[in-house]
Design an enzyme around this catalytic site. Structure first.
Site, mmCIF file in Angstrom:
data_model
loop_
_atom_site.group_PDB
_atom_site.id
_atom_site.type_symbol
_atom_site.label_atom_id
_atom_site.label_comp_id
_atom_site.label_asym_id
_atom_site.label_seq_id
_atom_site.Cartn_x
_atom_site.Cartn_y
_atom_site.Cartn_z
ATOM 1 C CD GLN A 2 4.717 -10.507 12.832
ATOM 2 O OE1 GLN A 2 4.608 -10.239 14.249
ATOM 3 N NE2 GLN A 2 3.618 -9.641 12.018
ATOM 4 C CE LYS A 9 4.952 -8.552 17.470
ATOM 5 N NZ LYS A 9 3.543 -9.510 16.829
ATOM 6 C CG ASP A 55 -0.872 -13.251 18.723
ATOM 7 O OD1 ASP A 55 -0.203 -12.071 19.159
ATOM 8 O OD2 ASP A 55 -0.559 -13.224 17.134
#
Ligand SMILES: NC(=O)c1ccc[n+]([C@@H]2O[C@H](COP(=O)([O-])OP(=O)(O)OC[C@H]3O[C@@H](n4cnc5c(N)ncnc54)[C@H](OP(=O)(O)O)[C@@H]3O)[C@@H](O)[C@H]2O)c1
Length: 299
Positions: A97, A53, A120
């Protein structure tokens, strides 16, 4: 044989559009999109995801910030970091994460990310917007957004008259995917572990989306001839043909046999996977445009 939908190629074209939007934003305002990724603990798979990422964010011309915290970090310490990132005007997107180590209340952390920085798409404000049909003012969860882009490459924007079946009803994927298909006018069935005669439910699908986490569960005779099959599953299985102790990744669909019946199908790897990270970049550049009160790019 089915047409194999190339997720790598589709993701590369999203990344190129994101990079263009990012360069143009910086040209107009002097502001680079900022993506902060937070990782706690030592899980090697999570570190690999976070590294890719970060690399992709740099490639898109973003200001890429990574916070790596030790396993023994407390809920309060992680919360304090999220609060700081929420208040930082140079940060447009925050990603914590998952999974977090077991001692964390993950949901409390995720829900504390400001909805406008929730790249997200997991905040209930963003989930609620999708549920009420507002696809324009929130941030859409990356894997469903990416899967939908692949569906639209095959069928166009309007899925009127098509039956879609999503296997899996998680908040992360199944629910938002079902809602996105519905918003595009498909007739949607959301199947799960309690669904009766799943094979025959699936055989009714013009668009079949599998997100279960069970290796090659969807067989040839589950697939309607001519269907589009989107395989979201990522399962690591033994691959003795590659040598002793070796493994490989497979999806939730038995790819070879399903390809003989479907019209289009995504492979694993190389299908939905690359789209997830591309849509994370897309969400970040969208969030940065909104923060600058500029019209958002479309992907
Ligand atoms: N490509 C990507 O970037 C990406 C991103 C996210 C997830 N994934 C992959 O997608 C898969 C699903 O992820 P997730 O987070 O949605 O998983 P999850 O939260 O574990 O949900 C799995 C869903 O599958 C359903 N299910 C389990 N066994 C079933 C069965 N035998 N028949 C029918 N349905 C069954 C469950 O039903 P119940 O609700 O009834 O228990 C649940 O709704 C995983 O392999 C994951 O690795 C990939």
């Amino acid at each position: 044989m089915a047409f194999v939908i190339d997720g790598k190629e589709a993701a590369a074209s999203v990344i190129s559009a994101v990079t263009e939007a990012s360069v143009s934003l910086e040209g107009k305002t002097g502001i680079k999109p900022g993506l902060a990724v937070v990782i706690v603990g030592e899980d090697p798979a999570s570190h690999a995801y976070v590294n890719s990422k970060g690399k992709m964010a740099k490639q898109c011309g973003f200001n890429s910030i990574q916070h790596t915290l030790p396993e023994e970090t407390t809920q309060e310490e992680l919360q304090a970091l999220v609060d700081t990132l929420n208040a930082d005007l140079a940060v447009h997107g925050i990603l914590v994460q998952l999974p977090l180590p077991k001692h964390f209340d993950s949901d409390a952390i995720i829900q504390s990310i400001l909805p406008e920085k929730d790249v997200d798409g997991l905040n209930i404000a963003n989930a609620g917007k999708i549920a009420t049909g507002d696809l324009d003012t929130g941030l859409i969860s990356c894997t469903p957004a990416g899967s939908m882009l692949l569906v639209k490459r095959v069928h166009g924007e309007d899925l009127s008259g098509l039956n879609a079946v999503v296997i899996g009803r998680s908040n992360l994927f199944g629910k938002p995917m079902g809602l996105l298909l519905l918003a595009a006018n498909a007739t949607v069935t959301m199947a799960h572990s309690r669904t009766k005669d799943l094979a025959s439910v699936c055989r009714n699908a013009d668009i079949l989306v599998a997100a279960v986490g069970r290796a090659e569960m969807v067989k040839r005779d589950w697939v309607k001839p001519g269907a589009t099959v989107i395989d979201v599953g990522i399962n690591r299985v033994p691959a003795p043909e590659k040598g002793e102790g070796k493994t490989k990744l497979v999806g939730d669909v038995a790819f070879v046999e399903a390809s003989e019946v479907a019209a289009s199908i995504t492979p694993v790897p190389g299908g939905v996977g690359p789209m997830t990270i591309a849509m994370l970049m897309a969400n970040t550049v969208i969030a940065a445009h909104r923060a600058c009160s500029l019209p958002v790019p479309k992907f």
